[in-house]
Design a protein around this motif. Structure first.
Motif, PDB file in Angstrom:
ATOM      1  N   GLY A  24       0.781  -1.233   0.000  1.00  0.00           N
ATOM      2  CA  GLY A  24       0.000   0.000   0.000  1.00  0.00           C
ATOM      3  C   GLY A  24       0.812   1.282   0.000  1.00  0.00           C
ATOM      4  N   TRP A  25       2.131   1.190  -0.152  1.00  0.00           N
ATOM      5  CA  TRP A  25       2.973   2.383  -0.233  1.00  0.00           C
ATOM      6  C   TRP A  25       2.828   3.012  -1.619  1.00  0.00           C
ATOM      7  CZ3 TRP A  25       6.511   4.029   3.632  1.00  0.00           C
ATOM      8  CH2 TRP A  25       6.612   3.184   4.734  1.00  0.00           C
ATOM      9  N   GLY A  26       2.944   4.341  -1.685  1.00  0.00           N
ATOM     10  CA  GLY A  26       2.880   5.045  -2.960  1.00  0.00           C
ATOM     11  C   GLY A  26       3.895   6.168  -2.992  1.00  0.00           C
ATOM     12  N   PRO A  27       4.076   6.778  -4.154  1.00  0.00           N
ATOM     13  CA  PRO A  27       5.033   7.886  -4.270  1.00  0.00           C
ATOM     14  C   PRO A  27       4.705   9.001  -3.281  1.00  0.00           C
ATOM     15  CG  PRO A  27       4.252   7.193  -6.429  1.00  0.00           C
ATOM     16  CD  PRO A  27       3.407   6.480  -5.410  1.00  0.00           C
ATOM     17  N   ASP A  28       5.731   9.592  -2.715  1.00  0.00           N
ATOM     18  CA  ASP A  28       5.570  10.696  -1.772  1.00  0.00           C
ATOM     19  C   ASP A  28       5.457  11.985  -2.575  1.00  0.00           C
ATOM     20  OD1 ASP A  28       5.743  12.682   0.148  1.00  0.00           O
ATOM     21  OD2 ASP A  28       7.383  11.739   1.239  1.00  0.00           O
ATOM     22  N   PRO A  29       4.252  12.590  -2.625  1.00  0.00           N
ATOM     23  CA  PRO A  29       4.082  13.793  -3.447  1.00  0.00           C
ATOM     24  C   PRO A  29       4.906  14.978  -2.937  1.00  0.00           C
ATOM     25  CG  PRO A  29       2.119  13.380  -2.129  1.00  0.00           C
ATOM     26  CD  PRO A  29       3.036  12.212  -1.926  1.00  0.00           C
ATOM     27  N   GLU A  30       5.297  14.955  -1.687  1.00  0.00           N
ATOM     28  CA  GLU A  30       6.103  16.043  -1.135  1.00  0.00           C
ATOM     29  C   GLU A  30       7.576  15.927  -1.498  1.00  0.00           C
ATOM     30  OE1 GLU A  30       5.402  16.628   3.047  1.00  0.00           O
ATOM     31  OE2 GLU A  30       3.244  16.367   2.795  1.00  0.00           O
ATOM     32  N   HIS A  31       7.990  14.757  -1.997  1.00  0.00           N
ATOM     33  CA  HIS A  31       9.393  14.531  -2.334  1.00  0.00           C
ATOM     34  C   HIS A  31       9.501  13.771  -3.659  1.00  0.00           C
ATOM     35  CE1 HIS A  31       9.388  15.069   2.071  1.00  0.00           C
ATOM     36  NE2 HIS A  31      10.458  15.796   1.789  1.00  0.00           N
ATOM     37  N   PRO A  32       9.193  14.444  -4.775  1.00  0.00           N
ATOM     38  CA  PRO A  32       9.304  13.770  -6.074  1.00  0.00           C
ATOM     39  C   PRO A  32      10.780  13.476  -6.383  1.00  0.00           C
ATOM     40  CG  PRO A  32       8.873  16.102  -6.378  1.00  0.00           C
ATOM     41  CD  PRO A  32       8.783  15.841  -4.904  1.00  0.00           C
ATOM     42  N   PRO A  33      11.038  12.474  -7.227  1.00  0.00           N
ATOM     43  CA  PRO A  33      12.429  12.144  -7.551  1.00  0.00           C
ATOM     44  C   PRO A  33      13.128  13.299  -8.253  1.00  0.00           C
ATOM     45  CG  PRO A  33      10.877  10.658  -8.671  1.00  0.00           C
ATOM     46  CD  PRO A  33      10.082  11.629  -7.884  1.00  0.00           C
ATOM     47  N   ALA A  34      14.361  13.520  -7.870  1.00  0.00           N
ATOM     48  CA  ALA A  34      15.183  14.546  -8.524  1.00  0.00           C
ATOM     49  C   ALA A  34      15.991  13.899  -9.645  1.00  0.00           C
ATOM     50  CB  ALA A  34      16.123  15.183  -7.502  1.00  0.00           C
ATOM     51  N   ASP A  35      16.381  14.683 -10.624  1.00  0.00           N
ATOM     52  CA  ASP A  35      17.199  14.162 -11.721  1.00  0.00           C
ATOM     53  C   ASP A  35      18.471  13.538 -11.161  1.00  0.00           C
ATOM     54  OD1 ASP A  35      15.448  14.910 -13.710  1.00  0.00           O
ATOM     55  OD2 ASP A  35      16.419  16.845 -14.065  1.00  0.00           O
ATOM     56  N   GLY A  36      18.748  12.306 -11.601  1.00  0.00           N
ATOM     57  CA  GLY A  36      19.965  11.626 -11.192  1.00  0.00           C
ATOM     58  C   GLY A  36      19.908  10.969  -9.827  1.00  0.00           C
ATOM     59  N   ASP A  37      18.797  11.124  -9.121  1.00  0.00           N
ATOM     60  CA  ASP A  37      18.669  10.491  -7.801  1.00  0.00           C
ATOM     61  C   ASP A  37      18.471   8.990  -7.990  1.00  0.00           C
ATOM     62  OD1 ASP A  37      18.350   9.950  -5.133  1.00  0.00           O
ATOM     63  OD2 ASP A  37      16.601  11.239  -4.846  1.00  0.00           O
ATOM     64  N   HIS A  38      19.076   8.206  -7.130  1.00  0.00           N
ATOM     65  CA  HIS A  38      18.979   6.753  -7.221  1.00  0.00           C
ATOM     66  C   HIS A  38      17.944   6.177  -6.257  1.00  0.00           C
ATOM     67  CE1 HIS A  38      22.350   6.480  -9.936  1.00  0.00           C
ATOM     68  NE2 HIS A  38      22.997   7.309  -9.161  1.00  0.00           N
ATOM     69  N   HIS A  39      17.151   7.059  -5.645  1.00  0.00           N
ATOM     70  CA  HIS A  39      16.149   6.605  -4.687  1.00  0.00           C
ATOM     71  C   HIS A  39      14.797   7.251  -4.981  1.00  0.00           C
ATOM     72  CE1 HIS A  39      19.816   5.562  -2.540  1.00  0.00           C
ATOM     73  NE2 HIS A  39      19.087   4.627  -1.972  1.00  0.00           N
ATOM     74  N   LEU A  40      13.744   6.500  -4.671  1.00  0.00           N
ATOM     75  CA  LEU A  40      12.388   7.019  -4.736  1.00  0.00           C
ATOM     76  C   LEU A  40      11.881   7.167  -3.313  1.00  0.00           C
ATOM     77  CD1 LEU A  40      10.927   4.603  -7.441  1.00  0.00           C
ATOM     78  CD2 LEU A  40      11.661   6.972  -7.765  1.00  0.00           C
ATOM     79  N   CYS A  41      11.146   8.234  -3.065  1.00  0.00           N
ATOM     80  CA  CYS A  41      10.531   8.437  -1.752  1.00  0.00           C
ATOM     81  C   CYS A  41       9.098   7.913  -1.812  1.00  0.00           C
ATOM     82  CB  CYS A  41      10.531   9.921  -1.385  1.00  0.00           C
ATOM     83  SG  CYS A  41      12.185  10.617  -1.252  1.00  0.00           S
ATOM     84  N   LEU A  42       8.770   7.058  -0.856  1.00  0.00           N
ATOM     85  CA  LEU A  42       7.430   6.491  -0.775  1.00  0.00           C
ATOM     86  C   LEU A  42       6.774   6.904   0.533  1.00  0.00           C
ATOM     87  CD1 LEU A  42       8.108   2.849  -2.066  1.00  0.00           C
ATOM     88  CD2 LEU A  42       7.453   4.873  -3.393  1.00  0.00           C
ATOM     89  N   ARG A  43       5.440   6.862   0.543  1.00  0.00           N
ATOM     90  CA  ARG A  43       4.653   7.277   1.705  1.00  0.00           C
ATOM     91  C   ARG A  43       3.550   6.249   1.948  1.00  0.00           C
ATOM     92  NH1 ARG A  43       3.336  12.248   4.289  1.00  0.00           N
ATOM     93  NH2 ARG A  43       5.074  13.157   3.189  1.00  0.00           N
ATOM     94  N   TYR A  44       3.198   6.108   3.239  1.00  0.00           N
ATOM     95  CA  TYR A  44       2.159   5.160   3.645  1.00  0.00           C
ATOM     96  C   TYR A  44       1.277   5.837   4.696  1.00  0.00           C
ATOM     97  CZ  TYR A  44       0.102   0.763   5.233  1.00  0.00           C
ATOM     98  OH  TYR A  44      -0.769  -0.254   5.551  1.00  0.00           O
ATOM     99  N   ALA A  45      -0.031   5.737   4.540  1.00  0.00           N
ATOM    100  CA  ALA A  45      -0.970   6.297   5.528  1.00  0.00           C
ATOM    101  C   ALA A  45      -1.181   5.261   6.620  1.00  0.00           C
ATOM    102  CB  ALA A  45      -2.279   6.689   4.876  1.00  0.00           C
ATOM    103  N   VAL A  46      -0.457   5.400   7.714  1.00  0.00           N
ATOM    104  CA  VAL A  46      -0.508   4.442   8.824  1.00  0.00           C
ATOM    105  C   VAL A  46      -1.906   4.387   9.432  1.00  0.00           C
ATOM    106  CG1 VAL A  46       0.389   3.875  11.122  1.00  0.00           C
ATOM    107  CG2 VAL A  46       1.937   4.736   9.328  1.00  0.00           C
ATOM    108  N   SER A  47      -2.509   5.548   9.563  1.00  0.00           N
ATOM    109  CA  SER A  47      -3.816   5.628  10.200  1.00  0.00           C
ATOM    110  C   SER A  47      -4.927   5.116   9.311  1.00  0.00           C
ATOM    111  CB  SER A  47      -4.086   7.076  10.624  1.00  0.00           C
ATOM    112  OG  SER A  47      -4.062   7.921   9.490  1.00  0.00           O
ATOM    113  N   GLY A  48      -4.601   4.810   8.051  1.00  0.00           N
ATOM    114  CA  GLY A  48      -5.605   4.292   7.132  1.00  0.00           C
ATOM    115  C   GLY A  48      -6.438   5.380   6.483  1.00  0.00           C
ATOM    116  N   GLU A  49      -6.077   6.618   6.727  1.00  0.00           N
ATOM    117  CA  GLU A  49      -6.849   7.740   6.153  1.00  0.00           C
ATOM    118  C   GLU A  49      -6.358   8.089   4.776  1.00  0.00           C
ATOM    119  OE1 GLU A  49      -6.521  10.851   9.034  1.00  0.00           O
ATOM    120  OE2 GLU A  49      -7.473   9.677  10.544  1.00  0.00           O
TER     121      GLU A  49
END
Length: 167
Positions: free
Chosen positions: A142-167
């Motif tokens: 259920g993890w998805g891309p973190d809209p607050e931290h989009p991938p930067a050019d040349g970055d080797h990592h993706l930021c993902l986000r999960y709603a723990v509270s289920g909201e």
């Protein structure tokens, strides 16, 4: 603190400082699977880093243990400067010899239980862009891309986000 959870012979529990060397070895085995040219020399003493993570009073390191062998690890805490209701999953590794046995899912569930018990609402993580197996696992959980931290050019990592509270 997480209490032992037993499913068959599997126990998920808090890691011990004395296990840092075994945890670091599992970490190296898991990471080596998504670096086709071998692990980069990052200069980090991973045994010392894992010992420090286990001993941090503000963090958690959970491990899955089967028949006395550590088969998976997860390290998380609220990162410096982040809101108190945010938790970051810094490390999450299943020993490659134990993939596809439900260990990762069980460990992820234990993390969620701890995050909810701690009042966390949001979880974040960084995943290596070339680690397709981990990216698929996180998507299934259920993890998805973190809209607050989009991938930067040349970055080797993706930021993902999960709603723990289920909201």
């Amino acid at each position: 603190m997480i209490h032992d959870r037993v499913k068959g012979l599997r126990v998920i529990r808090t890691a011990l400082s004395a296990e840092a060397e075994r945890i670091a070895a599992l970490h190296r085995r898991a990471r080596s699977t998504y670096y086709p040219d071998g692990l980069p020399d990052d200069g980090i003493d991973w045994t010392a880093a894992w010992r420090a993570a286990v001993e941090r009073p503000d963090g958690h390191v959970l491990c899955a243990v089967e028949a006395g062998v550590i088969t998976a690890i997860a390290s998380f805490r609220t990162p410096e400067g982040a809101p108190a209701e945010t938790v970051k999953l810094f490390q999450f590794h299943v020993d490659p010899g134990h993939w596809r046995a439900g260990i990762g899912t069980a460990l992820h569930t234990a993390c969620l239980e701890q995050w909810r018990a701690d009042g966390k609402r949001t979880a974040v993580l960084d995943v290596h862009i070339g680690n397709r197996r981990a990216r698929a696992f996180y998507a299934r959980q259920g993890w998805g891309p973190d809209p607050e931290h989009p991938p930067a050019d040349g970055d080797h990592h993706l930021c993902l986000r999960y709603a723990v509270s289920g909201e």
